[in-house]
Design an enzyme around this catalytic site. Structure first.
Site, short mmCIF file in Angstrom:
data_model
loop_
_atom_site.label_atom_id
_atom_site.label_comp_id
_atom_site.label_asym_id
_atom_site.label_seq_id
_atom_site.Cartn_x
_atom_site.Cartn_y
_atom_site.Cartn_z
N GLU A 115 16.18 5.05 15.21
CA GLU A 115 15.24 5.90 15.94
C GLU A 115 14.30 5.07 16.80
O GLU A 115 13.94 3.95 16.46
CB GLU A 115 14.45 6.76 14.94
CG GLU A 115 15.34 7.80 14.29
CD GLU A 115 14.63 8.71 13.32
OE1 GLU A 115 15.03 9.88 13.22
OE2 GLU A 115 13.69 8.27 12.64
N CYS A 128 7.95 2.50 20.50
CA CYS A 128 8.09 1.92 19.17
C CYS A 128 9.57 1.65 18.93
O CYS A 128 10.38 2.57 18.84
CB CYS A 128 7.51 2.90 18.14
SG CYS A 128 7.55 2.28 16.47
N CYS A 135 16.08 -1.19 6.29
CA CYS A 135 15.27 -2.39 6.08
C CYS A 135 15.62 -2.94 4.71
O CYS A 135 15.77 -2.18 3.76
CB CYS A 135 13.78 -2.04 6.14
SG CYS A 135 12.68 -3.47 6.05
N CYS A 139 9.13 -1.54 0.80
CA CYS A 139 7.72 -1.15 0.68
C CYS A 139 7.68 0.29 0.16
O CYS A 139 8.37 1.16 0.70
CB CYS A 139 7.01 -1.28 2.01
SG CYS A 139 7.13 -2.96 2.67
N CYS A 142 7.01 3.44 2.46
CA CYS A 142 7.70 3.51 3.75
C CYS A 142 9.05 4.21 3.63
O CYS A 142 9.87 3.84 2.79
CB CYS A 142 7.89 2.10 4.30
SG CYS A 142 8.87 2.05 5.81
N GLY A 196 12.93 -1.40 10.32
CA GLY A 196 13.35 -2.77 10.07
C GLY A 196 12.24 -3.80 10.13
O GLY A 196 11.13 -3.53 10.59
N GLU A 197 12.56 -4.98 9.61
CA GLU A 197 11.62 -6.10 9.60
C GLU A 197 12.04 -7.06 10.72
O GLU A 197 13.05 -7.77 10.60
CB GLU A 197 11.68 -6.80 8.22
CG GLU A 197 10.97 -8.12 8.12
CD GLU A 197 9.55 -8.13 8.70
OE1 GLU A 197 8.70 -7.37 8.23
OE2 GLU A 197 9.30 -8.89 9.67
N SER A 228 5.22 -6.34 14.59
CA SER A 228 4.61 -6.08 13.29
C SER A 228 5.52 -6.61 12.18
O SER A 228 6.71 -6.32 12.16
CB SER A 228 4.40 -4.57 13.10
OG SER A 228 3.95 -4.30 11.80
N SER A 250 1.34 -6.13 8.35
CA SER A 250 1.23 -5.00 7.42
C SER A 250 0.53 -5.50 6.16
O SER A 250 1.18 -5.91 5.21
CB SER A 250 2.62 -4.47 7.08
OG SER A 250 3.18 -3.88 8.21
N PHE A 251 -0.77 -5.47 6.18
CA PHE A 251 -1.54 -6.10 5.09
C PHE A 251 -1.63 -5.16 3.88
O PHE A 251 -1.15 -5.49 2.81
CB PHE A 251 -2.93 -6.49 5.62
CG PHE A 251 -3.51 -7.62 4.85
CD1 PHE A 251 -2.96 -8.89 4.93
CD2 PHE A 251 -4.61 -7.43 4.01
CE1 PHE A 251 -3.49 -9.95 4.20
CE2 PHE A 251 -5.14 -8.49 3.27
CZ PHE A 251 -4.59 -9.74 3.37
N HIS A 252 -2.26 -4.02 4.08
CA HIS A 252 -2.19 -2.88 3.16
C HIS A 252 -2.80 -3.01 1.77
O HIS A 252 -2.89 -2.01 1.05
CB HIS A 252 -0.74 -2.39 2.99
CG HIS A 252 -0.06 -2.02 4.26
ND1 HIS A 252 -0.70 -1.41 5.30
CD2 HIS A 252 1.23 -2.20 4.67
CE1 HIS A 252 0.17 -1.21 6.29
NE2 HIS A 252 1.33 -1.68 5.95
N CYS A 372 4.42 6.71 12.16
CA CYS A 372 4.65 5.40 11.52
C CYS A 372 5.22 5.57 10.12
O CYS A 372 4.65 6.29 9.31
CB CYS A 372 3.31 4.71 11.30
SG CYS A 372 2.88 3.61 12.57
N1 SAH Z 1 8.74 -3.84 9.08
C1 SAH Z 1 7.60 -4.05 9.90
C2 SAH Z 1 7.50 -3.11 11.07
C3 SAH Z 1 7.84 -1.65 10.86
S1 SAH Z 1 6.71 -0.63 10.02
C4 SAH Z 1 6.36 -4.02 9.08
O1 SAH Z 1 6.42 -3.61 7.92
O2 SAH Z 1 5.31 -4.43 9.58
C5 SAH Z 1 5.34 -0.34 11.13
C6 SAH Z 1 4.02 -0.06 10.40
O3 SAH Z 1 4.02 1.25 9.78
C7 SAH Z 1 3.76 -1.04 9.28
O4 SAH Z 1 2.42 -1.45 9.26
C8 SAH Z 1 4.08 -0.22 8.07
O5 SAH Z 1 3.51 -0.76 6.92
C9 SAH Z 1 3.53 1.11 8.45
N2 SAH Z 1 4.03 2.22 7.63
C10 SAH Z 1 5.19 2.29 6.94
N3 SAH Z 1 5.29 3.48 6.31
C11 SAH Z 1 4.18 4.18 6.60
C12 SAH Z 1 3.73 5.49 6.27
N4 SAH Z 1 4.46 6.31 5.54
N5 SAH Z 1 2.53 5.88 6.77
C13 SAH Z 1 1.81 5.08 7.56
N6 SAH Z 1 2.19 3.84 7.91
C14 SAH Z 1 3.37 3.39 7.44
FE1 SF4 Z 2 10.58 -2.52 5.96
FE2 SF4 Z 2 8.24 -2.52 7.29
FE3 SF4 Z 2 9.07 -0.32 5.97
FE4 SF4 Z 2 8.29 -2.47 4.61
S1 SF4 Z 2 7.00 -1.20 5.95
S2 SF4 Z 2 10.13 -1.25 4.18
S3 SF4 Z 2 9.02 -4.14 5.90
S4 SF4 Z 2 10.08 -1.24 7.73
#
Ligand code: SAH
Ligand code: SF4
Length: 396
Positions: A115, A128, A135, A139, A142, A196-197, A228, A250-252, A372
């Protein structure tokens, strides 16, 4: 944690013999395209010039048909058409949200689907882009992380996403005119925040972004591209050196205990190691700050103490940073809830008072599941059950 070793490819050497079937010129670096043209019979002396011409047709003006490349001789165009194609992913579906966000599902070789999301804003538009099918990381918040099937996208498939969006936006300049950099662009920014990463597909992401930045190509400034990553520490410095784009992390979470659960790659490279890599990031400066992405999960990572710890981490390591708070976007079966608006505002306030910008990302395209972390191709039905996800989160 299922993180695999970084995948690398030898990008500079492709044999001077063409493989069976037509070769796709999209996604080749300039040296690779030169090699491919020579292997197909273009005299070595002319090859560099031909690359320049073909490159402009493909990336400046969006032309796919060799016959339209009118500064090449008819005979040469016919030769090219026999040996090469200019192919981008096929658009399977296109959805437009109430807020104007567009989501495309595209099909790539092997029948896989990824997508792409286009987010229009007042003075710019952000695409985006995805870097992998699914991936390998998991996480727990996600949606993409629940998709089992994974393969890396090729450079052609990554740059092809930009081309597909420009097709749909009708944004290619008239052949023979400039690259369109003078006026405002509909597609002005790229974020590698799709599926994806990106740092687990480094070489293809780099090659694709080089094409996006090439002044004879799509010609986007490196400052308008943000990659990212979840924190693939050994690849972070390479991002500055070899791509030169902006970085988002993606600190979180602010403790290893919580981050291990939310972003399991933390078990391999923990918060201190990640902060060390960010502090050393060659390109970070006050004008090019690193974005800390922070997803707001109700009762998990959203306390006042978390906000204070986040600031402390950044200050202690003297990282030029901005913090982007992302209200959690829910998806079917997700094991978390979005923090309340009041909680998000209180969290943002602590950050702001500590001297950092703390914009709250407005979810876009939620009605078409384009926000996202909601991406996951509809055909990849092998989704884990809610119970399975919850069990994994509890087990940590
Ligand atoms: N894999 C990479 C890039 C893709 S995700 C990464 O993890 O950084 C892009 C952003 O969306 C990341 O910061 C991810 O943590 C965030 N994200 C993933 N799932 C989400 C969700 N359900 N709600 C809000 N942000 C989310
Ligand atoms: Fe992969 Fe980024 Fe989603 Fe984590 S947040 S599962 S690294 S796409």
């Amino acid at each position: 944690m299922t993180a695999s070793a970084p995948i690398t490819q030898d990008v500079m050497t492709i044999p001077r013999k063409l493989p069976e079937g037509p070769v796709n010129l999209v996604g080749l670096t300039r040296p690779q395209m030169r090699e491919a043209l020579i292997a197909a019979g273009t005299p070595e002396k002319q090859a560099k010039m031909r690359v320049g011409q073909i490159w402009q047709w493909i990336y400046h003006w969006g032309v796919r048909d060799f016959d339209a490349m009118t500064n090449l001789s008819k005979a040469y165009r016919a030769e090219l058409a026999e040996k090469f194609v200019v192919a981008v992913p096929d658009v399977v579906t296109r959805q437009v949200s109430d807020d104007g966000t567009r989501k495309y599902l595209v099909r790539i070789a092997g029948g896989h689907e990824v997508e792409i999301v286009y987010i229009p804003e007042e003075d710019r538009g952000t695409l985006c882009v995805s870097s992998q099918v699914g991936c390998t990381l998991t996480c727990s918040f996600c949606h993409t992380g629940t998709q089992k099937l994974v393969r890396n996208l090729t450079a052609a498939e990554i740059v092809g996403q930009i081309m597909v969006a420009r097709d749909d936006l009708g944004e290619w300049p008239e052949p023979g005119t400039g690259s369109g950099e003078s006026g405002p662009r509909l597609l002005s920014n790229i974020v590698l925040m799709g599926m994806g990463e990106p740092l687990y597909n480094f070489d293809s992401v780099r090659d694709a972004m080089k094409i996006a930045m090439d002044s004879e190509g799509i010609s986007l400034s490196r400052r308008r591209i943000t990659l990212s990553t979840s924190g693939v520490v050994p690849e972070i410095a390479r991002t500055a050196d070899e791509i030169g784009c902006m970085l988002a992390i993606s600190f979180h979470a602010t403790t290893d205990e919580v981050r291990d659960k939310l972003v399991p790659i933390n078990k391999r490279w923990n918060i201190e190691e990640l902060l060390g890599a960010l502090a050393a990031y060659p390109k970070a400066s006050n004008s090019e700050r690193i974005t800390f992405e922070y997803v707001m999960l109700d009762g998990v990572n959203d306390s006042d103490d978390d906000a204070r710890r986040l600031i402390d981490h950044i200050k202690r390591h003297k990282i030029p940073a901005k913090i982007n708070l992302i209200p959690f976007n829910e998806w079917p079966g997700a094991p978390y809830k979005r923090s309340s608006n009041n909680r998000i505002r209180a969290f943002a306030d602590i950050i702001y008072k500590a001297g950092y910008a703390s914009p709250i990302r407005t979810p876009r395209g939620e009605d078409i599941m384009a926000a996202c972390g909601q991406l996951k191709s509809a055909t990849e039905r092998a989704r884990k059950s809610r119970a399975q996800i919850e069990a994994e989160v509890k087990a940590g």
